[in-house]
Motif scaffolding. Structure first.
Motif, PDB file in Angstrom:
ATOM      1  N   LEU A  98      -5.504  -6.242   3.065  1.00 26.73           N
ATOM      2  CA  LEU A  98      -6.539  -5.228   3.219  1.00 26.73           C
ATOM      3  C   LEU A  98      -7.951  -5.799   3.138  1.00 26.73           C
ATOM      4  O   LEU A  98      -8.911  -5.123   3.475  1.00 26.73           O
ATOM      5  N   ALA A 144     -10.890  -4.858   5.429  1.00 28.66           N
ATOM      6  CA  ALA A 144     -10.420  -3.824   6.354  1.00 28.66           C
ATOM      7  C   ALA A 144     -11.505  -2.805   6.681  1.00 28.66           C
ATOM      8  O   ALA A 144     -11.437  -2.141   7.709  1.00 28.66           O
ATOM      9  N   VAL A 146     -10.129   3.563   6.061  1.00 26.75           N
ATOM     10  CA  VAL A 146     -10.484   3.234   4.679  1.00 26.75           C
ATOM     11  C   VAL A 146     -11.260   4.390   4.056  1.00 26.75           C
ATOM     12  O   VAL A 146     -11.014   4.775   2.906  1.00 26.75           O
ATOM     13  N   LEU A 196       0.818  -1.208   0.000  1.00 24.30           N
ATOM     14  CA  LEU A 196       0.000   0.000   0.000  1.00 24.30           C
ATOM     15  C   LEU A 196       0.857   1.266   0.000  1.00 24.30           C
ATOM     16  O   LEU A 196       0.638   2.187  -0.794  1.00 24.30           O
ATOM     17  N   LEU A 212      -3.345   1.876   8.612  1.00 27.61           N
ATOM     18  CA  LEU A 212      -3.727   0.519   8.226  1.00 27.61           C
ATOM     19  C   LEU A 212      -2.541  -0.427   8.411  1.00 27.61           C
ATOM     20  O   LEU A 212      -2.699  -1.552   8.908  1.00 27.61           O
ATOM     21  N   ASP A 228       1.529  -3.970   5.194  1.00 24.75           N
ATOM     22  CA  ASP A 228       0.752  -3.196   4.221  1.00 24.75           C
ATOM     23  C   ASP A 228       0.690  -3.907   2.877  1.00 24.75           C
ATOM     24  O   ASP A 228       0.503  -3.297   1.843  1.00 24.75           O
ATOM     25  N   ALA A 247     -10.342  -3.355   0.108  1.00 24.84           N
ATOM     26  CA  ALA A 247     -10.727  -3.047   1.487  1.00 24.84           C
ATOM     27  C   ALA A 247     -12.198  -3.375   1.737  1.00 24.84           C
ATOM     28  O   ALA A 247     -12.576  -3.747   2.847  1.00 24.84           O
TER      29      ALA A 247
END
Lengths: 486, 102
Positions: A357, A360, A368, A294, A345, A352, A427
């Motif tokens: 994710l 999430a 998010v 991410l 996150l 990450d 997510a």
């Protein structure tokens, strides 16, 4: 009054940074917070003067150039100072939790953080080639130290690479400063512009200076240091590096080009800078799409978004200047939000990697949401600040019939949509087997704390910029470069 | 050939050597030394362009070099500290190889 205000902006964080190093631990938080809270009082008197269409100018110690050094605040500098203030205050809110001032990590973080703020302020108010060199070096050194702060091997390597390339770029810049001083006998930005002739020496100096600044601004193909440096740094540091520190070099480049006779480089050079920008947009976006982490994705997005600023050089109209300055502000706010959300996150999920994710949104909804809202601005969807910036830039390119630029701007937004939606879709995806795997390695994720609040605050601001763009545009219009096409 | 031209030529050559060293060298200490060589070249150049005027040496050029030296010393000290720290953490003294983490 304005002299004191200027001094406050630079010296309050500088002195506070030094005090935090020396003072006992429990004094760190009050000193840092007090210094940060004085900054609006420094900025407000300057704003009143610039809003009237005037320029704040202070000759340090009363010496006029070429011997003395001048601090100058016009609308462009003020716009960047406001961006700095907003980003720094909100990111500090995050840092109060992520780097508690009384802790071991906080003791390392806060002095550097305050010195970085002082350096960035000093840079934006400097109107002197050598003073800009000194402040640019300070910003880089503080930035490098903050990347390495966590002591993780990957971060150390990234910091080391950034440091070496940054020092090299500074020396290119300094060499060019020496050449320009030799030819013009002055270091003052505006006097250099007046006295510069377009001989070979000036061209060499400009080429060296632009190259140095392109390295610092991480414009493709000189961006190699950025993704790791921004991606591996701690959250608040990544946020401020992407939002402010790279913009600093672009700010000097714009000043140099449109205020100090850099345009003497000719249309060919301007076109080359624009093409590099186009390359940055395409390459940065494609690289962001292929990332598996991410924060690295967000870092490559910065590479892409910086490219838009470069389109100013071939377009060279006031419309493009307005658009690009607005873009720097909008991107700064949105990218800081994105990095803070990504860091939260990462902290909550323990990694990450993008696959982590999944689901999430259920446990880390605020983060998010902040990421998605910032993403709206990065993609340039209405009604965000990013939309206004890209719309104005499209219009500027359209008016000059620069169809190639129009295509690149549109393509960039399309590609940005791909990498932002990739994250958001993951997510919101349903985890397999119904249970949320995010709990593995989770550290107090679900709470709504100040770290999430900081990310959300910046993300909301990034959207609000789209609704309330008029005051910012009016401010930018008070300091357009001299002699530009409409 | 004027003496100023000799200085400019020398400064350019030394700067070039520094850039070459920075790119080619593997060990971080060598890279740092190359940066210092580049810095020295710039100082020679500043001295040349602002050197002797009919009224005597140019004070601005002197001030620039003095400030430049201070910055170079500070940056070098910082880089050395970072190199030592990196060696302690990773056992590496170069930037070769890929970043692997987690």
């Amino acid at each position: 009054m304005t002299t004191e205000a200027l001094a406050l902006l630079v010296f309050a964080p500088l002195v506070a940074g030094l005090v935090v190093i020396a003072a006992p631990r429990r004094a760190a938080a009050p000193v840092a917070v007090a210094a940060l809270l004085t900054l609006p009082f420094g900025l407000w008197p300057l704003t009143l003067v610039v809003w009237r269409g005037e320029t704040v100018q202070v000759a340090l110690a009363g010496f006029a150039p070429p011997l003395g050094i001048v601090w100058r605040v016009d609308a462009l500098a003020l716009t960047m100072l406001w961006l700095t203030l907003v980003v720094v205050l909100v990111v500090s809110l995050h840092a109060l939790t992520s780097f508690p001032p009384a802790s071991e990590s906080g003791q390392r973080f806060w002095p550097l953080w305050l010195i970085l703020i002082a350096s960035v302020h000093a840079l934006f108010v400097s109107a002197d080639l050598f003073n800009l060199y000194v402040t640019l070096e300070l910003v880089t050194l503080a930035g490098v130290a903050m990347i390495a702060i966590g002591g993780k091997p990957a971060a150390m390597r990234a910091a080391m690479r950034y440091l070496l390339l940054g020092l090299m770029a500074s020396l290119f810049y300094l060499l060019a400063t020496a050449l320009l001083y030799g030819q013009t006998g002055t270091l003052d930005l505006y006097q250099v512009g007046e006295r510069l002739d377009d001989g070979a020496l000036a061209l060499i100096a400009l080429a060296l200076m632009v190259t140095g600044l392109l390295v610092k601004a991480a414009i493709v193909p000189l961006h190699v240091w950025l993704p790791a440096a921004h991606g591996k740094a701690p959250g608040p540091v990544s946020a401020v590096l992407s939002a402010l520190v790279v913009k600093v070099a672009l700010y000097i480049l714009i000043r140099l080009w449109f205020w100090s006779g850099g345009a003497a480089g000719g249309d060919g050079a301007a076109l080359l800078l624009g093409l590099l920008g186009a390359l940055a947009i395409v390459h940065g976006s494609l690289a962001a799409i292929t990332q598996t982490r991410l924060k690295m994705l967000v870092a490559y997005s910065t590479v892409a978004q910086l490219g838009y600023v470069m389109l100013l050089f071939p377009l060279a109209s006031t419309a493009a200047f307005r658009a690009v300055t607005f873009h720097m502000v909008a991107h700064g706010v949105a990218k800081a939000a994105m990095f803070l959300a990504a860091a939260n996150l990462l902290h909550a999920l323990g990694s990450d990697r993008l696959q982590r994710l999944v689901g999430a949104d259920q446990r880390h909804g605020v983060n998010v949401l902040a990421f998605a809202l910032a993403g709206v601005s990065i993609m340039g969807l209405p009604p965000s600040g990013g939309f206004v910036a890209k719309w104005m830039l499209l219009e500027a390119a359209w008016r000059q019939q620069g169809w190639g630029w129009v295509a690149v701007i549109s393509l960039g937004s399309l590609l940005a949509a791909v990498y932002v939606f990739r994250v958001v879709a993951l997510a919101f995806a349903q985890p397999k087997g119904g249970s949320v795997r995010a709990s593995v390695g989770a550290r107090g994720g679900g709470r709504f704390d100040t770290t999430a609040l900081a990310a959300l605050l910046l993300a909301v601001l990034a959207i609000l910029l789209g609704f309330a763009s008029a005051p910012l545009v009016a401010l930018i219009d008070r300091g357009l470069p001299p002699g530009m096409l409409p | 050939m004027s003496s100023a031209f000799v200085y400019v030529l020398a400064a350019s050559a030394v700067f070039g050597v520094g850039v070459y060293g920075l790119i080619v060298a593997d060990h971080l200490m060598r890279k740092l030394l190359s940066l210092n060589v580049m810095g020295s070249a710039v100082f020679v150049l500043i001295l040349t362009v602002g050197g002797a005027t009919p009224a005597g040496p140019d004070p601005v050029a002197q001030a620039l070099i003095l400030t430049g030296i201070v910055i170079a010393v500070a940056a070098t000290a910082f880089a050395l500290a970072l190199i030592v720290r990196m060696f302690q953490e990773t056992g590496l003294t170069s930037l070769r190889g890929r970043d692997d983490d987690d």
